[in-house]
Design a protein around this motif. Structure first.
Motif, PDB file in Angstrom:
ATOM      1  N   THR A 122       0.830  -1.203   0.000  1.00 51.42           N
ATOM      2  CA  THR A 122       0.000   0.000   0.000  1.00 51.42           C
ATOM      3  C   THR A 122       0.863   1.251   0.000  1.00 51.42           C
ATOM      4  O   THR A 122       0.619   2.189  -0.773  1.00 51.42           O
ATOM      5  N   CYS A 125       2.835   1.622  -3.344  1.00 45.96           N
ATOM      6  CA  CYS A 125       1.932   1.961  -4.442  1.00 45.96           C
ATOM      7  C   CYS A 125       1.602   3.442  -4.397  1.00 45.96           C
ATOM      8  O   CYS A 125       1.596   4.121  -5.418  1.00 45.96           O
ATOM      9  N   CYS A 132       1.575  -2.034  -6.676  1.00 42.28           N
ATOM     10  CA  CYS A 132       0.144  -1.775  -6.797  1.00 42.28           C
ATOM     11  C   CYS A 132      -0.562  -3.056  -7.247  1.00 42.28           C
ATOM     12  O   CYS A 132       0.015  -3.865  -7.982  1.00 42.28           O
TER      13      CYS A 132
END
Length: 150
Positions: A122, A125, A132
């Motif tokens: 997370t 990304c 991602c």
């Protein structure tokens, strides 16, 4: 009376190697204590024998201050050396800390992002575009049913 009773009285009495007292002149008649001298006092001084009188020929003394100054200087020098040695800082060991980016995760690793934790995925990304989730391709829509042939 003669001056032959000087014996062991007087002389250059000193204290230490450099001698704190030195002779200051010729011997003079002085009181040396009861039964300690070679003379007694009558109208004139009379020789009565070694240790039988109260007076003796004593060489006056003066203090040699050179001895005091030298020993005091050496003492002060030693004190300064000891203080300097005590107050100097000892050898200090310094270590350089590991440099970190200060970021919670390193997103520039060459490993497989699929192996990362969900929190790292997370973060990376959002901040680096790596890790991602892959867009899921919707299942292909089935072709429309073909109408039956007449």
């Amino acid at each position: 009376g003669g001056a032959g009773g000087v014996g062991g009285v007087g002389g250059g009495v000193g204290c230490g190697v450099c001698g704190c007292e030195v002779e200051a002149g010729p011997a003079v008649m002085s009181y040396v204590g009861g039964g300690c001298g070679e003379y007694i006092q009558e109208t004139t001084y009379k020789y009565v024998g070694c240790g039988a009188g109260e007076f003796g020929m004593v060489t006056p003394k003066k203090v040699n201050y050179n001895c005091i100054f030298i020993s005091g200087g050496v003492g002060v020098l030693l004190l300064v050396i000891i203080l300097v040695l005590l107050l100097l800082p000892g050898t200090t060991t310094t270590t350089t800390p590991l440099t970190t980016t200060g970021l919670p995760f390193n997103c520039l690793t060459m490993d497989n992002p699929d192996m990362w934790s969900p929190a790292k995925k997370t973060y990376c990304c959002a901040h680096g575009g790596k890790g991602c989730p892959k867009p899921t391709t919707p299942a292909p829509t089935p072709p429309p049913p073909t109408p039956p042939k007449p």
